[in-house]
Structures are given as structure tokens and as C-alpha cells.
Scaffold this motif. Structure first.
Motif, short mmCIF file in Angstrom:
data_model
loop_
_atom_site.label_atom_id
_atom_site.label_comp_id
_atom_site.label_asym_id
_atom_site.label_seq_id
_atom_site.Cartn_x
_atom_site.Cartn_y
_atom_site.Cartn_z
N UNK A 100 -70.60 58.01 -80.27
CA UNK A 100 -70.53 58.75 -78.92
C UNK A 100 -69.55 57.94 -77.70
N UNK A 101 -68.76 58.64 -76.83
CA UNK A 101 -68.16 58.03 -75.76
C UNK A 101 -68.42 58.57 -74.57
N UNK A 102 -68.08 57.86 -73.61
CA UNK A 102 -68.26 58.53 -72.21
C UNK A 102 -67.05 59.35 -72.06
N UNK A 103 -66.97 60.17 -70.95
CA UNK A 103 -66.05 61.28 -70.79
C UNK A 103 -65.06 60.38 -69.98
N UNK A 104 -65.00 59.29 -69.55
CA UNK A 104 -64.04 58.82 -68.81
C UNK A 104 -62.78 58.51 -69.61
N UNK A 105 -61.81 58.99 -68.81
CA UNK A 105 -60.40 59.00 -69.43
C UNK A 105 -59.44 58.02 -68.74
N UNK A 106 -58.49 57.49 -69.15
CA UNK A 106 -57.18 56.92 -68.26
C UNK A 106 -56.63 58.19 -67.44
N UNK A 162 -59.07 58.60 -64.58
CA UNK A 162 -59.03 57.53 -63.23
C UNK A 162 -57.95 57.90 -62.35
N UNK A 196 -76.65 57.01 -82.55
CA UNK A 196 -75.22 57.34 -82.59
C UNK A 196 -74.49 55.77 -82.02
N UNK A 202 -69.41 66.85 -80.35
CA UNK A 202 -70.05 65.81 -79.94
C UNK A 202 -69.11 64.37 -80.31
N UNK A 217 -65.73 62.21 -79.97
CA UNK A 217 -64.59 62.05 -78.86
C UNK A 217 -63.26 62.31 -79.69
N UNK A 244 -63.64 47.96 -66.91
CA UNK A 244 -64.91 48.79 -67.13
C UNK A 244 -65.87 48.13 -68.20
N UNK A 277 -66.97 49.82 -76.20
CA UNK A 277 -66.29 50.94 -76.78
C UNK A 277 -66.68 52.36 -76.04
N UNK A 278 -67.79 52.67 -75.76
CA UNK A 278 -68.57 53.73 -75.38
C UNK A 278 -67.71 54.13 -73.93
N UNK A 304 -61.96 53.83 -70.95
CA UNK A 304 -61.35 55.12 -70.66
C UNK A 304 -60.06 55.38 -71.62
N UNK A 305 -59.52 54.05 -71.99
CA UNK A 305 -58.36 54.27 -73.08
C UNK A 305 -58.72 54.68 -74.37
#
Ligand code: SF4
Ligand code: SF4
Lengths: 335, 451
Positions: free
Chosen positions: A24-30, A33, B346, B373, B375, B387, B428-429, B432-433
Motif C-alpha cells: 500500500x502507499x499513501x496518495x501523496x505525490x510530488x 506537493x 499489506x 489498491x 499504487x 517525509x 516507502x508508504x 511522494x516520489x
């Protein structure tokens, strides 16, 4: 006692991927931002348009447009995929534009953008690789090369349609009159009803936009907090020693200090990644702004202060490696 | 001795960490169901962290019954394995576990007679559970737990009896039961706490008796109020305390949980026992009660089959060695858009290449994720936003470690304390990159030269 279940039919065979965790990953993207930064810049842009009219929007438009075009061009030349969509060029352009005087000639913005993108960013290898804040590199370049048309004297135009520009900018007043008494009142400084670069005059707008970015975690809160702390402490000391000098509050809300603290010092690429480093960066920026304002020939020191702190950032990162919870890692175990 | 304070809402926590979506809903309300006995199970001889077992039954076509020991080892760090169904053994085969290890396994073909679902459920969770073990010798309890093949059911699968036998020189004063279940999706521990509190409390008391400690704490994340309530009722009249901790990932990490509940810091590279604590998963405690009070080995476990990629998510009591295929079929099969099978949760689970993998003692869940689900964003350059630093529970600088890992700059990696990383995946979660920070660090930890 029951019978064993009969073998069941195979489930449908979907496309399956094998990959290491986390899944899973957060929805944050460069890009997200950068968008937050652009939104954060909206209040200052609106206030700039309010005080300086269409000139403000034209300046910002020129810089944003040329930064994006130059970024596209340079990336094409290097055969790299266009990174235009990440929004970083637009941010650099907006900050550059907002740091210009309203009446800067169009070519100043274009040249500033060229230098910002070319020397400030792409030469280092693009987003994430540059050491100096691109907008400040461009701004400093044009400040030195076109000192007549956009130096501090150029801000004052007596027959201009906008009232604010008939007076010198507050810090120039302070520099020339060598005293704080002739400055506009604090309220005028706070709401930006004074002369200055487009984005810097309205402290209130800077604070609103800055808080937005901090709350969205698109800017590290420690950097502006450290900046305010640094400048407040040193200017308070100066004020106590010499009551004639600028007061602490005048330092804080006058000039481009807050604009720099919220929008430029927080540029992630050119500021430290460690929490302590962000404090140090902020405090250093605040102190340098004071020193330059007080002791140099320039009335304002934001651009230089930022560039100096940018140069120190790799060192700061190295000095402030945090100690892991539980203490430093022991040497790798022998097996 | 640290005093324990508590508030209705989770009081304890650890610094930093992340808040991934909980996604507990699909399986949360599903009562534990018993998997119908499969036609065949395949029992891996290595299901724990430690030395593999030798098969005790080498002759194929030997009749075995549930609970019969079929693999054991003389090594200190090991746990025997048992038949999980009645039936006949077949020739040992080699299989690959989700974590990539190749191990030998003994298949068992199901016989006619099997315990019914009700019998199995009652045997595991029902009936009365003792709360007084004062008539049992600590040694005896440890021996029972060892013989039962108990391992940590939270995922690490470390042999339980080893944990309960601290090396000379270490004093243990607290038994900490881990009911945090901080991985998104998983609800197996939650269901146990709601359905089988008595077994959990009994197991905790048995383990405490084995180590002769009086301080027993159960920590539960505050997003499971029902579990907190039920456990509080169940511990009344015993020495066990229930503490609600804040809901945050990785609250269930041993070191984080110890910090959150006892305010003690486990040294980097150290173990909980270095600060006088033994941490045990609530599922392990329930299994310990069964081993000590009922003399039953670990043959089944509760496993959550969940995620948007499964038609009917459930919490299933499954025999060790059943395949994930059987579990998925029992839960209505996969949906069309199922995209990734994760053994575990996960955040730290391993992907399964195939569903024909046996369930092991350490398997806490099967999370089936869909395309939606996962990314899709491409990796871009690090913008040094910090972050990852802001969320690392261990206060590391993941971006620098990953960068060092990429260029194999081991000195640099060391300066940034690479080996301290516990691979929780928060960095890693958050990135943002979309930089695979923990994946890079994990690889580097495996590759780094040892000095
Ligand atoms: S979160 Fe990602 S982009 Fe930000 S500093 Fe860490 S690695 Fe770089
Ligand atoms: S995986 Fe390692 S570096 Fe990343 S957040 Fe967890 S402990 Fe920190």
C-alpha cells in the motif's frame, strides 16, 4: 464426524503480480506537493494583484510561462522525459515572478527564468539534484545584471497609478534614513499596503498560504518556525541594544522575510531532510536575513540568505544524522 | 517498576509512524469459521525461525492422527510439527514458502474420519480455561509449549518456548501480550479477542507462570473498542491488565509496543528481553493455553482471508498445511480484478506467486489486493522532502540509506545506521516520489559485506 470436503474447482486465474512489501502507499505525490505550494501562493498572488494591478499577474505569468518552456526545452535537449507535469517549474516561476518588482521589464523575467532553470536546476541534473533554489539563483542573477531597472531604486515610481509604489519600500527607507521611525505602520506592513516585490508585501497572505502548506505537510513546519525564531531573537536583541534600529516586529513583517520563510526556505530539494537540520536551516536563514539587512549595502537579504543556507544544506544534513531509537546501530554482525 | 496509566482512548504510543487506511471492515464482523477438512494437507518441516525439522515418519502411507508429531529437531531453536488432520502420509516433497525458502514437506491424505467443525471450534476456543497455574511447574509448562510446536503466530514464527526461557543473566519482569494488530485488513487477532478471551487470558497466565513474572499486560489498538471491552471483562480477578494504545502503524512492532506501554526502549540490535520484557501475540497465548491446559499441539490457526479481491472475506480456523486455494475457495473465490496475493498484511506481507502454497503456523492472513489498491505511480526523483524521515519509527533517514544502498556505498549506509532498520515500510508508504525505500534497504542489508 464429517467427511472431508470434496475438492473444489479451481478459482479463476487472474493476472498476479509478485512484488516486495509494502503493498500500500499513501496518495501523496510530488506533483501533489507542488500543487499545494501553488495553492499556497494563491493568497499572495491575489494580494499582489490587488495592490499592483495587472502588472503583478503579467510578471508572474511571464516567469511561470518561461520557466515551464525552458524546462521543457532543456529536458528535450538532454533527451530526458519531460518533468513538466510535476509542477516544480511552475513553482519556481511563480516564486521568481512574485519576487520581482511590478515594473520589471519583461526580459528580466525571461532571463531570470532561463538562469533559474538552466543554471539553478538542469545543470545539476534536474529536480531533486540541484543545490540552490532555482528561483533565487535566477532572482539574484537579474538583480545583479539589471541593477538599474530592478534594483531597489526602481521600485519607486512617483507618477504610477498605484499609490503604494510612490513610496520607497520599507526596508530601503530604513536603510537610507538609517532609522525605523519613518517606516509605514505595522498594520500597513502586515496587510501589505506598502511598496516592495510583488509577493512579499502582504505578511498576512504569506502566513495564510504558508499555514496551508504546513498543514498539508507539503512544507516542513520546522523551517518557517526556525526562521521566525532566529530573526525574532536576534532582532529583539538588536532592538534592546539600539532602540533606533528596526524593531523585532518590523523585521518580521517588513520586506520579504516571511515570503522567504514560508515559500523559499521550505523548498524541499534545497533544504535539509532531518528535523534538527530543518530547525538549523530556518534559524540560520533568519539570522542571516538580519545580518544582511543590518550590515550590508543591500536593504534586503532574503535571496542571499537562502542561497547561503542552500550551500550549507549538505553539511547540515551530515551534521544532524539523528540517533536511532535504541541508540546507534552496532557494527554489522559477523556471521 | 514503571507504572501503567490508562485512559479510555489509547494512551500509549511511539513517536512518528503512519496512518494507513484500516480496511478492517470486510472481515471484522465475521465470526471465526472452521475450514472443512481438505482432501490433503502438506505440512512443511520448517515453519519457524530456526533449524528445520527432520521427518519422524519417513515411510509413506503411514496412518497419522490429528496432533501426532511428524517432524522434530534436536536444535535449541526449533519447533516440532504435527499432523493437522487424520489420514495417511505420502512421500516428502519440496515446496517453496511465501518468504522464498525451499523446504521439505510431508503431505497427508485425509482419511474418512475427521473431527467436525464444532468439535474443532470448541477444542480451540470453547469450554473453561484455567486461570490458576500455580500447581504446574514452570519447567513443565515450557516443556508442554515446546512439545506443542508453538511459535509466534503474529508472523515472525519464533519458537515460543525459547522466548520463555531467557538466557542466564537476563531477568524478565513483564509479559506483554500483543493484540495491536496494526496491519491493515487483518482481523484474526481481533476475532480471537472477541470470541476467545478466556483462552488468551489463560495462556497469558500460563506463560507468566512459566517465567514467574507477575506483570502481565495486554495491549490493544484503540480502533478495536469491542476487543478492549471484552478483554477488560475477561481479565477481571486476574493479574492481567489491558491497555488501549493509539491506532498507528507499526504499533504492533515489538519495540514500538514496548515503548508505548512500558516506556522502555529496546536497544538497537537488542531484543525485548534486554529490557526485561517478553512479547507474545494474543493468538500465541490462546494456543499456549490449549497446549498447557489441554495438552493439544498447534495444528490449526486462525487466518484472515480478506481484501477487495476476495468475494466473501472471512476469518478461518484452518489446519496447518491446507493450501491458500482451499481458503480462497471457502471464501467464495477471487474476484475478476484480484491483482496481488499477500501472505500476511499489506505492509509487511510477502506476495504469493501461486495459491497452491500451504498455510504455515506464522500465516496471519491472506490479503488479496485489486488493481485499484495498488499504487500505479512511477518512481521519480527524490525531492528530499524529508517525509520518510518524519515517519520512520526508528528515527532513521531512509532517503539517505536507500541512496547509499543504490550506489552500494556501505560506509555511508553505516553512517546512517542501515542495520537498525526493521523494514516496517513506513518510509516507502509515505514517499511522494514512490521510491521503493524499504525495498532498497532490505536488499542492501542482505548484500552489505559483514565486518
Ligand atoms: S519521502 Fe521520498 S522524496 Fe521525500 S525525502 Fe524521502 S525519499 Fe526523498
Ligand atoms: S523500513 Fe526502515 S527506514 Fe523505513 S521507516 Fe521502517 S525502520 Fe525506518
Amino acid at each position: 464426524m464429517s467427511e472431508p470436503a470434496p475438492a473444489q474447482a479451481d478459482p479463476p486465474k487472474p493476472q498476479l503480480h509478485v512484488a516486495p512489501s509494502p503493498h500500500l502507499a499513501s496518495t501523496a505525490t510530488t506533483g501533489g506537493m507542488m500543487l499545494d505550494v501553488l495553492i499556497g501562493l494563491l493568497p499572495v498572488t491575489v494580494m499582489a494583484a490587488y495592490y499592483f494591478g495587472l502588472h503583478a499577474l503579467i510578471q508572474v505569468g511571464i516567469c511561470v510561462g518561461s520557466c515551464m518552456i525552458f524546462e521543457l526545452m532543456f529536458n528535450a535537449m538532454r533527451g530526458k522525459p519531460a518533468s513538466i507535469l510535476d509542477g516544480s517549474a511552475a513553482v519556481a516561476g511563480a516564486i521568481l515572478g512574485l519576487s520581482m518588482p511590478w515594473n520589471a521589464p519583461w526580459y528580466a523575467g525571461v532571463v531570470g527564468s532561463l538562469v533559474a532553470m538552466g543554471i539553478g536546476k538542469i545543470i545539476f541534473g534536474g529536480l531533486g539534484q540541484n543545490i540552490f533554489n532555482p528561483a533565487m539563483v535566477g532572482r539574484t542573477f537579474v538583480m545583479i545584471s539589471f541593477s538599474v531597472s530592478i534594483g531597489s531604486a526602481a521600485y519607486v515610481v512617483h507618477d504610477a497609478p498605484m499609490e503604494v509604489v510612490t513610496q520607497a519600500s520599507p526596508l530601503s527607507v530604513a536603510k537610507e534614513a538609517a532609522g525605523a521611525a519613518d517606516l509605514p505602520g505595522l498594520w500597513a506592513l502586515f496587510i501589505g499596503n506598502v511598496n516592495g516585490s510583488l509577493g512579499e508585501t502582504c505578511s498576512l497572505a504569506c502566513i495564510i498560504g504558508g499555514l496551508w502548506m504546513v498543514l498539508r505537510r507539503s512544507a516542513a513546519w520546522r523551517t518557517p518556525a526556525g526562521s521566525v525564531l532566529g530573526l525574532a531573537v536576534i532582532s529583539l536583541i538588536a532592538q534592546l541594544i539600539d532602540p533606533q534600529s528596526l524593531t523585532m516586529l518590523q523585521h518580521l513583517v517588513g520586506g520579504a522575510f516571511l515570503f522567504g520563510a514560508f515559500f523559499i526556505a521550505t523548498d524541499p530539494v534545497t533544504s535539509p531532510v532531518t528535523p534538527r537540520g530543518q530547525w538549523i536551516f530556518g534559524i540560520g536563514y533568519g539570522v542571516l536575513v538580519f545580518l544582511i539587512r543590518q550590515y550590508s549595502a543591500y536593504p534586503e537579504g532574503v535571496a542571499f540568505a537562502i542561497l547561503l543556507m542552500n550551500a550549507l544544506t549538505p553539511l547540515i544534513n551530515r551534521w544532524t544524522i539523528p540517533t536511532p531509537v535504541g541508540g546507534p546501530a552496532p557494527a554489522l554482525v559477523k556471521k | 517498576m514503571t507504572t501503567l496509566t490508562d485512559a479510555p482512548h489509547g494512551s500509549g504510543t511511539f513517536p512518528r509512524g503512519i496512518h494507513p487506511p484500516h480496511r478492517k471492515k470486510p472481515a471484522e464482523a465475521c465470526t471465526i469459521e472452521v475450514l472443512p477438512t481438505p482432501a490433503q494437507v502438506t505440512i512443511p518441516l520448517l515453519q519457524h525461525t530456526g533449524a528445520p525439522n527432520e521427518p519422524l515418519i519417513v515411510k509413506p502411507r503411514t496412518d497419522v492422527t490429528v496432533g501426532q508429531k511428524i517432524g522434530a529437531s534436536d536444535a535449541f531453536i526449533s519447533a516440532p510439527v504435527h499432523a493437522s488432520i487424520n489420514g495417511q502420509t505420502a512421500r516428502a516433497t519440496a515446496i517453496t514458502l511465501p518468504n522464498g525458502r525451499h523446504v521439505n514437506a510431508i503431505p497427508i491424505k485425509a482419511g474418512e474420519e475427521q473431527p467436525s467443525a464444532e468439535e474443532l471450534y470448541d477444542d480451540h476456543f470453547g469450554g473453561d480455561w484455567p486461570t490458576d497455574y500455580s500447581d504446574r511447574e514452570p519447567k513443565e509448562i515450557i516443556e508442554a509449549i515446546k512439545e506443542a510446536g508453538l511459535v509466534g503466530l503474529g508472523g515472525a514464527a519464533f519458537p515460543t518456548y525459547v522466548k520463555l526461557s531467557p538466557p542466564p543473566g537476563k531477568t524478565i519482569d513483564t509479559l506483554l501480550l500483543n493484540g495491536a494488530e496494526c496491519e491493515p485488513y487483518l482481523t484474526a487477532d481481533y476475532r480471537l479477542m472477541v470470541e476467545a478471551q478466556a483462552a488468551i487470558v489463560s495462556g497469558a497466565l500460563a506463560a507468566a507462570r512459566a517465567m514467574q513474572v507477575d506483570n502481565i499486560v495486554i495491549a490493544i489498538e484503540d480502533n478495536k473498542p469491542q476487543a478492549v471491552d471484552k478483554m477488560r471483562q475477561a481479565v477481571q480477578g486476574t493479574a492481567v491488565q489491558v491497555i488501549a494504545v493509539k491506532t498507528k502503524y507499526p504499533q504492533g512492532g515489538e519495540k514500538q509496543l514496548i515503548l508505548a506501554t512500558l516506556k522502555r526502549i529496546v536497544p538497537t540490535g537488542g531484543l525485548p528481553l534486554d529490557v526485561g520484557v517478553v512479547v507474545m501475540n494474543v493468538g500465541t497465548a490462546a494456543a499456549a493455553a490449549r497446549a498447557v491446559a489441554r495438552g493439544k499441539p498447534l495444528t490449526h490457526r486462525v487466518i484472515t482471508v480478506t481484501g477487495a479481491g476476495v468475494n466473501h472475506p472471512k476469518n478461518v480456523l484452518a489446519p496447518v498445511g491446507a493450501t491458500f486455494t482451499e481458503l480462497v475457495n471457502f471464501c467464495g473465490g477471487l474476484t475478476e480484478d484480484a491483482a496481488r496475493l499477500v501472505a500476511g498484511g499489506p505492509m509487511m506481507g510477502f506476495t504469493l506467486g501461486s495459491l497452491d502454497t500451504p498455510v504455515t503456523k506464522g500465516a496471519s492472513g491472506l490479503t488479496v489486493l485489486t488493481q485499484q489498491d495498488l499504487r500505479k505511480a512511477e518512481e521519480t526523483a527524490c525531492v528530499r522532502c524529508g517525509r520518510c524521515v518524519d515517519v520512520c519509527p526508528l528515527n532513521l533517514v531512509p532517503t539517505k540509506i536507500a541512496l547509499a544502498a543504490r550506489c552500494q556505498a556501505w560506509d555511508l549506509a553505516k553512517r546512517y545506521h542501515m542495520v537498525a532498520c526493521m523494514e516496517c515500510g513506513c518510509c516507502a508508504y509515505e514517499c511522494p516520489a514512490s521510491i521503493p525505500l524499504v525495498q532498497l534497504i532490505r536488499m542492501a542489508k542482505a548484500q552489505a559485506p559483514r565486518d
